[in-house]
Every structure is written in C-alpha cells, then in structure tokens.
Enzyme design. Structure first.
Site, mmCIF file in Angstrom:
data_model
loop_
_atom_site.group_PDB
_atom_site.id
_atom_site.type_symbol
_atom_site.label_atom_id
_atom_site.label_comp_id
_atom_site.label_asym_id
_atom_site.label_seq_id
_atom_site.Cartn_x
_atom_site.Cartn_y
_atom_site.Cartn_z
ATOM 1 N N ASP A 82 -7.947 -5.508 0.078
ATOM 2 C CA ASP A 82 -8.443 -6.397 -0.969
ATOM 3 C C ASP A 82 -8.035 -7.855 -0.781
ATOM 4 O O ASP A 82 -8.518 -8.719 -1.503
ATOM 5 C CB ASP A 82 -7.923 -5.913 -2.342
ATOM 6 C CG ASP A 82 -8.526 -4.589 -2.738
ATOM 7 O OD1 ASP A 82 -9.722 -4.400 -2.478
ATOM 8 O OD2 ASP A 82 -7.803 -3.734 -3.286
ATOM 9 N N HIS A 139 0.847 -1.197 0.000
ATOM 10 C CA HIS A 139 0.000 0.000 0.000
ATOM 11 C C HIS A 139 0.877 1.241 0.000
ATOM 12 O O HIS A 139 1.928 1.252 0.637
ATOM 13 C CB HIS A 139 -0.931 0.009 1.223
ATOM 14 C CG HIS A 139 -2.088 0.925 1.044
ATOM 15 N ND1 HIS A 139 -2.022 2.267 1.322
ATOM 16 C CD2 HIS A 139 -3.328 0.685 0.562
ATOM 17 C CE1 HIS A 139 -3.188 2.815 1.030
ATOM 18 N NE2 HIS A 139 -4.003 1.895 0.570
HETATM 19 N N1 CMC Z 1 4.085 -7.664 -4.804
HETATM 20 C C1 CMC Z 1 5.422 -7.635 -5.013
HETATM 21 N N2 CMC Z 1 6.206 -6.530 -4.886
HETATM 22 C C2 CMC Z 1 5.571 -5.397 -4.535
HETATM 23 C C3 CMC Z 1 4.174 -5.345 -4.306
HETATM 24 C C4 CMC Z 1 3.437 -6.538 -4.445
HETATM 25 N N3 CMC Z 1 2.108 -6.545 -4.242
HETATM 26 N N4 CMC Z 1 3.816 -4.079 -3.976
HETATM 27 C C5 CMC Z 1 4.956 -3.360 -4.010
HETATM 28 N N5 CMC Z 1 5.999 -4.149 -4.341
HETATM 29 C C6 CMC Z 1 7.419 -3.755 -4.430
HETATM 30 C C7 CMC Z 1 7.683 -2.948 -5.691
HETATM 31 O O1 CMC Z 1 8.074 -3.778 -6.738
HETATM 32 C C8 CMC Z 1 8.784 -2.037 -5.229
HETATM 33 O O2 CMC Z 1 9.971 -2.776 -5.182
HETATM 34 P P1 CMC Z 1 11.387 -2.086 -5.573
HETATM 35 O O3 CMC Z 1 11.608 -1.021 -4.528
HETATM 36 O O4 CMC Z 1 12.378 -3.189 -5.518
HETATM 37 O O5 CMC Z 1 11.206 -1.527 -6.934
HETATM 38 C C9 CMC Z 1 8.403 -1.700 -3.803
HETATM 39 O O6 CMC Z 1 7.653 -2.833 -3.351
HETATM 40 C C10 CMC Z 1 7.574 -0.426 -3.661
HETATM 41 O O7 CMC Z 1 6.404 -0.586 -4.471
HETATM 42 P P2 CMC Z 1 5.773 0.543 -5.351
HETATM 43 O O8 CMC Z 1 5.118 -0.057 -6.545
HETATM 44 O O9 CMC Z 1 6.783 1.632 -5.607
HETATM 45 O O10 CMC Z 1 4.688 1.117 -4.339
HETATM 46 P P3 CMC Z 1 3.495 2.047 -4.693
HETATM 47 O O11 CMC Z 1 3.196 2.805 -3.471
HETATM 48 O O12 CMC Z 1 3.766 2.831 -5.931
HETATM 49 O O13 CMC Z 1 2.289 1.020 -5.048
HETATM 50 C C11 CMC Z 1 0.525 -0.518 -4.746
HETATM 51 C C12 CMC Z 1 1.326 0.641 -4.134
HETATM 52 C C13 CMC Z 1 -0.674 -0.805 -3.863
HETATM 53 C C14 CMC Z 1 0.016 -0.100 -6.151
HETATM 54 C C15 CMC Z 1 1.442 -1.758 -4.864
HETATM 55 O O14 CMC Z 1 1.834 -2.177 -3.582
HETATM 56 C C16 CMC Z 1 0.765 -2.913 -5.609
HETATM 57 O O15 CMC Z 1 0.843 -2.963 -6.837
HETATM 58 N N6 CMC Z 1 0.069 -3.850 -4.892
HETATM 59 C C17 CMC Z 1 -0.675 -4.900 -5.534
HETATM 60 C C18 CMC Z 1 -2.015 -4.370 -6.016
HETATM 61 C C19 CMC Z 1 -2.976 -4.133 -4.872
HETATM 62 O O16 CMC Z 1 -3.153 -4.957 -3.991
HETATM 63 N N7 CMC Z 1 -3.670 -2.969 -4.915
HETATM 64 C C20 CMC Z 1 -4.687 -2.611 -3.916
HETATM 65 C C21 CMC Z 1 -4.254 -1.466 -3.042
HETATM 66 S S1 CMC Z 1 -5.301 -1.281 -1.579
HETATM 67 C C22 CMC Z 1 -6.884 -0.897 -2.184
HETATM 68 C C23 CMC Z 1 -6.952 0.449 -2.769
HETATM 69 O O17 CMC Z 1 -7.053 1.423 -2.019
HETATM 70 O O18 CMC Z 1 -6.943 0.558 -3.990
#
Ligand code: CMC
Length: 430
Positions: A365, A308
């Site tokens: 989720d 998140h």
């Molecule tokens: N699985 C594997 N690696 C992950 C995941 C995951 N679910 N989430 C983040 N990471 C890694 C990402 O690859 C990155 O690694 P590195 O620093 O080595 O590049 C690091 O963690 C930081 O992630 P980010 O993508 O920069 O984080 P963000 O804040 O931009 O994205 C997120 C947040 C929720 C989009 C992401 O965690 C994700 O894609 N999660 C899976 C989808 C999901 O469950 N979404 C629902 C969110 S909660 C409901 C809502 O409010 O929408």
C-alpha cells in the site's frame, strides 16, 4: 483436504498428560502440528490472538515466504505475472487452478463482457445513498444485494455463473459508486474494452466528451490488479472463508470480505498512506517528526503502508510498485511531490533502529496510491481498487473452502475471564 505429507508425530506434555500430535508438511516444507485431539483429550485449548501461529486450512492457491519475500500464485512468481500476464488470465489461473489456453481465455473474457451490466433496478440502490457515502460501503452492500437477484446456485454450473457475474459486475458497481459520489451520470459497460479498460471508461467517460482509453493506464491498472489478486489467509480472505463456512452464498461471503478489507490496517491503508503523506506535506515536510511519532509508544500514529504480519524483509509487491511508480509518473508527465516524500520517508525509516529491529518495510500500500493518484483515481476509491484486484483471490479461496471435505464451520474457542456465577436480584421495577 489432507493433502499435506505426514511426518513423525510431535509430543506435547500438558499438565500431567503426554499427547502424540501429528506433524504435516506442505509442498514448500512448511510444517504444522495438528491439534484436533488437544481439547478432546486434555480439555485445554490454544491461545493465539490474531491467529499469527494458526493455520486455518490447507490451500493450493498462493504461496508466501515472508522471510525471502516470495509470492506465487499457483506456483507462478508474482513478478512474472505482473510483468507479462493480464488480470483476466490471472483471475482464471487463481479460480480454476491452471493458466487458460487461448480459447479458454477468450471464452472467459466473452462471459465477463456478457455479464457486466447491472439489473436496471439496482440503480435505485445507488440513488438511495448520500453522495458522501464511502464507496467501500456502497460496494459491499450492492454486492450483498446480488444474492437477492441471483439466489439459486445448486450446481457447479450455477456457482460458476455467479462467479462470472460477480467479477463482471464488480467493475460496473465500483465505477457506478464513483459516478454517484461525484453526481455524474452512470456510464454503462462497453464490450469493446478489456476489463481494466472498461473500468477506466466507466469511471472517466462523460456524455459531453470523447474519452479515449490510454493504453498505459490500462496496462498499469492490470498490473496493480494482478499484484493485489490474492494473498493467502489475510484478514479479508479469512473473513470470506469464515462467512462461507456457515453455508452462506458467494455474494454474502464476498460482501463481508469487502467490509473486512476496508479497515486502515488492511486494504484501507492505501488511502491512509496518501492522507499521511499529504499531512506531512502540509506540515512543512517535517518527515523526521512523523517517524518519531510512529516510534512513540504513547501515540496511536503508525507509518501507514509500513509493516506486515508475514513479510519480514521486503514485500515483493511493494518492490514492483515502487519501480513502476517512477516509470508511470514519468510517462504520464506527472510530478507528484508526495512521491519524493514517500521515498524520503522510506529512506529515513529503513535506517532507523526502531524499524530495523522490528523488521518493518514498505508494504504493497505504500506506493500504490501514488500511481492511482497519477491515473486520476480519487483517494476514496483506492480501497475499492484493492477490492477489485482481490476479488479473484477471494473467489478462489471461497471455492476451495467449499470443495474441501475437511471444511468445518469456523468456530474458535475462548478463555472466559468474566464474572463467575452470581445470583440475580431484581433492582427496582421491571
Ligand atoms: N508504524 C509503526 N510501528 C509499527 C508499524 C507501523 N506501520 N507496524 C508495526 N509496528 C510496530 C508495532 O507497534 C509493534 O511494536 P512493539 O513490538 O514495540 O509493540 C511491532 O511493530 C509489531 O507490530 P504488530 O502490530 O504486532 O504487527 P502485526 O503483525 O500485528 O500488524 C500490520 C501488521 C500490517 C497491521 C502493522 O504493521 C500495521 O499496522 N501497519 C500499518 C498499516 C498498513 O500498512 N497495513 C497494510 C498491510 S499490507 C496490505 C494488506 O494486505 O492489507
């Protein structure tokens, strides 16, 4: 809005210029640097992809502390609301700012019941879609079309009536979208039921059979809707505010929010989680393989329902839902193998250095889909359920944005990295 408390200025040196920038503090001591003077004084802009460090507004609706796992609507802890309140009471709280008295709540519910029917002509829209249409597309476009039926909202009373119409009708639109997808006759709303109860009735009743609404399902649905009701400036809410900042009407703004929610990184994750768990189940329950895949930087695979932008220790909504998932499945007598896989996946991931280092935890989720499945709600409707829950939050945020004298049209800047000026020469015939 400018309700935040002023503090001492911050000093910023940009190239050879020093600038005094105002610092302000919110009621929970979050601090912001005001950069309004930055570009006019220096010609420089800030660069913040994904807006992770950018505040777009002041807001008095929802407070999140991502480090401590705190979520409050108008000051009330989410755990208390989920346990003790109802969705209509929470919707009222978010939109009007205070908990309703018993009379106010009754009047609010009466109005919601009164406006739940769709204009009969709107059924033609549903008929135009193929049965395979994703229910989120249908939801978004039918909501946009409400602007054609209720275009005038010149006064606060008109706006309020459209708010009531939208909440009342989204329930019906969501259930009709489902009925269309399975080829069953639409079931009209019924004034005897609560909001959640009526949704279940419109989803699951069929003409040939009596349908009794299970109070456990109603209560569970109410809880899930409450947990999703607002989440401050997330992607879909910011979309609602952005579209509304141009002066677009409520229905158009919410329709855009529904589209933003549909993506798998946002609300679409609840559907993606179940699809991922099914994939793991069908692949011999090889959980470790999928954890490794999520860590592989060459793979696009992510653990859906994990991570998140704001929560870095736990998501308080996920905590409530995880506990409820076991209870509800037990009470319904459902034994879902996906729940065991989810628990095991969570256990393995939470012990893994990759996830620990990045502070990745199950989000809202991760377990919600397992409850929806147990309730008989099909997977392609999960994100629609999220939208139903999020609607009062979107409305509250849209209203706050409209009433805030500090609101300006949302219009970020960019750093251009394309070609510099070049001469146009005609190539071939024009
Ligand atoms: N699985 C594997 N690696 C992950 C995941 C995951 N679910 N989430 C983040 N990471 C890694 C990402 O690859 C990155 O690694 P590195 O620093 O080595 O590049 C690091 O963690 C930081 O992630 P980010 O993508 O920069 O984080 P963000 O804040 O931009 O994205 C997120 C947040 C929720 C989009 C992401 O965690 C994700 O894609 N999660 C899976 C989808 C999901 O469950 N979404 C629902 C969110 S909660 C409901 C809502 O409010 O929408």
């Amino acid at each position: 809005m400018d309700n935040a408390t002023p503090m001492d200025n911050a000093t910023l040196t940009v190239q050879d210029q020093t600038l005094e920038l105002p610092l302000t503090k919110g009621t929970e001591n979050e601090v912001a640097i005001g950069i309004k003077a930055l570009r006019p004084s220096t010609g420089v802009i800030t660069m913040d992809p994904g807006f992770a460090n950018t505040g777009s507004c002041e807001s008095a609706i929802t407070f999140i502390d991502g480090e401590k796992g705190i979520l409050r609507y108008r000051g009330y802890p989410i755990e208390d609301l989920a346990e003790k309140s109802t969705f209509s009471e929470v919707a009222y709280l978010l939109i009007y700012g205070e908990l309703p008295t018993a009379d106010e709540l009754e009047s609010f519910r009466r109005q919601l019941r009164r406006h739940s029917l769709l204009h009969e002509d709107m059924k033609k829209f549903f008929e135009g879609y193929p049965p395979s249409a994703p229910p989120m597309s249908v939801l978004s476009t039918i909501v946009a079309s409400l602007a054609a039926y209720y275009p005038v909202a010149n006064t606060d009373d008109d706006v309020n009536l459209n708010i009531i119409r939208l909440i009342a009708k989204l329930n019906t639109i969501a259930a009709f979208a489902y009925k269309k997808s399975v080829g069953q006759p639409y079931v009209y709303p019924c004034n005897d039921h609560s909001y959640a109860g009526d949704f279940l009735h419109m989803m699951f009743a069929v003409p040939a059979e009596r349908y009794d609404i299970d109070p456990l399902l109603t209560k569970t649905l109410d809880m899930l809707l409450i947990l999703h009701a607002d989440h401050e400036q997330n992607c879909s809410t910011s979309t609602v505010r952005m579209v509304g900042s141009s002066g677009a009407d409520l229905f158009s703004s919410i329709s855009a929010g529904i589209q933003a929610l549909s993506g798998p990184l946002h609300g679409g994750a609840n559907q993606a989680v179940i699809e991922m768990l099914e994939q793991i189940e069908n692949d011999g329950r090889n959980i470790a393989k999928y954890v490794e895949l999520a860590k592989d930087r060459d793979s696009d695979f992510r653990l859906m329902g994990f991570g998140h932008r704001v929560y870095k220790n736990f998501d308080p909504r996920a905590r409530v839902i995880k506990q409820k998932a076991s209870e509800v499945l037990d009470q319904l007598g459902v034994d879902d193998p996906l729940l065991d896989i989810a628990r095991e996946l969570e256990r393995i991931a939470l012990e893994d250095e990759f996830f620990v280092e990045r502070r990745l935890y199950p989000n809202v989720d991760f377990y919600s889909g397992i409850i929806y499945r147990a309730m008989g709600i099909p997977t392609n409707m999960f994100t629609v359920m999220f939208a139903l829950g999020r609607l009062p939050g979107w409305i509250a945020q849209w209203l706050e944005m409209k009433k805030d004298p500090a609101t300006r049209i949302y219009r970020p800047r960019q750093i251009y990295t394309g070609s510099t000026e070049r001469a146009y020469e005609v190539i071939g015939e024009r």
